[in-house]
Design an enzyme around this catalytic site. Structure first.
Site, mmCIF file in Angstrom:
data_model
loop_
_atom_site.group_PDB
_atom_site.id
_atom_site.type_symbol
_atom_site.label_atom_id
_atom_site.label_comp_id
_atom_site.label_asym_id
_atom_site.label_seq_id
_atom_site.Cartn_x
_atom_site.Cartn_y
_atom_site.Cartn_z
ATOM 1 N N ASN A 92 4.659 -15.535 -10.891
ATOM 2 C CA ASN A 92 3.646 -16.366 -11.533
ATOM 3 C C ASN A 92 3.756 -17.764 -10.925
ATOM 4 O OD1 ASN A 92 2.050 -17.871 -13.256
ATOM 5 N ND2 ASN A 92 3.428 -17.722 -15.011
ATOM 6 N N TRP A 93 2.786 -18.118 -10.107
ATOM 7 C CA TRP A 93 2.858 -19.420 -9.424
ATOM 8 C C TRP A 93 2.437 -20.565 -10.335
ATOM 9 C CZ3 TRP A 93 1.154 -19.417 -3.536
ATOM 10 C CH2 TRP A 93 2.077 -18.665 -2.795
ATOM 11 N N LYS A 94 1.899 -20.253 -11.517
ATOM 12 C CA LYS A 94 1.422 -21.289 -12.447
ATOM 13 C C LYS A 94 0.478 -22.246 -11.704
ATOM 14 C CE LYS A 94 5.787 -20.785 -14.799
ATOM 15 N NZ LYS A 94 6.645 -21.235 -15.857
ATOM 16 N N HIS B 174 0.714 -15.751 -21.836
ATOM 17 C CA HIS B 174 1.904 -16.480 -21.381
ATOM 18 C C HIS B 174 2.204 -17.586 -22.391
ATOM 19 C CE1 HIS B 174 4.551 -19.011 -19.008
ATOM 20 N NE2 HIS B 174 4.762 -17.956 -18.238
ATOM 21 N N GLU C 197 3.025 -20.530 -22.065
ATOM 22 C CA GLU C 197 2.414 -21.837 -21.763
ATOM 23 C C GLU C 197 0.954 -21.857 -22.199
ATOM 24 O OE1 GLU C 197 3.648 -22.048 -17.643
ATOM 25 O OE2 GLU C 197 5.723 -22.277 -18.323
ATOM 26 N N GLU D 76 9.597 -12.726 -22.506
ATOM 27 C CA GLU D 76 9.959 -14.025 -21.946
ATOM 28 C C GLU D 76 10.368 -14.975 -23.081
ATOM 29 O OE1 GLU D 76 8.033 -14.632 -17.876
ATOM 30 O OE2 GLU D 76 6.635 -15.399 -19.355
ATOM 31 N N GLY E 70 11.839 -21.678 -17.122
ATOM 32 C CA GLY E 70 11.948 -22.920 -16.354
ATOM 33 C C GLY E 70 13.130 -23.792 -16.729
ATOM 34 N N SER F 75 13.804 -17.757 -15.984
ATOM 35 C CA SER F 75 14.880 -18.227 -15.097
ATOM 36 C C SER F 75 15.551 -17.106 -14.306
ATOM 37 C CB SER F 75 15.919 -19.039 -15.890
ATOM 38 O OG SER F 75 15.317 -20.195 -16.436
ATOM 39 N N GLY G 186 8.767 -17.168 -12.429
ATOM 40 C CA GLY G 186 8.002 -18.383 -12.155
ATOM 41 C C GLY G 186 8.518 -19.083 -10.910
ATOM 42 N N GLY G 187 9.388 -20.076 -11.117
ATOM 43 C CA GLY G 187 9.842 -20.946 -10.027
ATOM 44 C C GLY G 187 10.331 -20.206 -8.789
#
Ligand code: PEP
Length: 249
Positions: free
Chosen positions: A11-13, A94, A96, A164, A170, A210, A231-232
């Site tokens: 997920n590149w957000k 998600h 967010e 999640e 993150g 993470s 993500g990251g």
């Protein structure tokens, strides 16, 4: 149904301009023949060029869709638009989106139905906040989100669930192996009660929060973990490649 392949989903957000498409070239170059399925969900602006470059060797997905098929919703995208651009998956619910846009379980359910209607598989995200975990409410939160966010008609092809924990996203914090196992077991059992044992086994359960190349192997060894939502560490082909290799074992 044939057993589902494990899934490494990135997920590149809100990260990535066209220059970052070189990461996809690198990922395709190094991992196109991976045993697991590989999916990247870039910002919507990159779905079409990414799908073009990946040419079916990795899957491309959206990060959100509107619950309606079309209409006066300035700035929103329908599931059919994502599909038209080359997506085969979309993330719904998600944390967010739940936090930043006030998305309730009912909204997530409607978006998931819209995704199915358009022919996309949905990755429905669920997970507790730190306060909820500390108050011993994790399983109750998971039950409410599963019951409220997943429409009837789930199959192993149209649904993936990502557990999640919000506090792990993150932050570099990861639940213990026992905590991941407890929630994933519970999700599998809950799916079996509602959709039957066969469907419950077919739906892939991802862990997200993470995940990095150096902790992936331990997480993927947990029962009922069928992959990860990352993500990251999905932004760089080298990092995501390490996670893919851990999943392939
Ligand atoms: C996510 O956003 O879904 C996620 C898991 O992020 P990260 O891997 O950066 O914690």
């Amino acid at each position: 149904m044939a057993p589902q392949r494990k899934l490494a989903a990135g997920n590149w957000k809100m990260n990535g301009l066209s220059g970052q498409l070189s990461e996809i070239d690198a990922l395709v170059g190094s991992h196109a023949d991976a045993g697991c399925e590989i999916l990247i969900c870039p910002p919507a602006t990159l779905i079409a060029p990414m799908a073009d470059r990946a040419d079916g060797r990795i899957a491309v997905g959206g990060q959100d869709c509107h619950a309606e098929a079309k209409g006066a919703h300035t700035g929103d995208l329908s599931a059919a638009m994502l599909k038209d651009a080359g997506a085969t998956y979309v993330i719904t619910g998600h944390s967010e989106r739940r936090a930043d846009h006030g998305e309730s379980d009912a909204v997530v359910r409607a978006k998931t139905e819209a995704a199915w209607e358009a022919g996309l598989a949905a990755i429905v995200c669920i997970g507790e906040t730190l306060d909820q975990r500390e108050a011993d409410e994790t399983i109750a939160v998971i039950d409410a989100q599963l019951g409220g966010s997943i429409p009837d008609g789930a199959t192993g092809e149209n649904l993936v669930i990502a557990y999640e924990p919000v506090w792990a996203i993150g932050t570099g914090k990861v639940p213990t192996i026992d905590q991941i196992a407890e929630v994933h077991d519970h999700i599998r059992k809950t799916l079996a009660d509602r959709f039957g044992e066969g469907t419950a086994q077919d739906v892939r359960l991802l862990y997200g929060g993470s995940v990095k190349p150096d902790n992936a192997k331990e997480i993927f060894a947990v029962d009922n973990v069928d992959g990860a939502l990352v993500g990251g560490a999905s932004l760089k082909a080298a990092d995501f490649g390490g996670i893919i290799e851990a999943l392939d074992g």
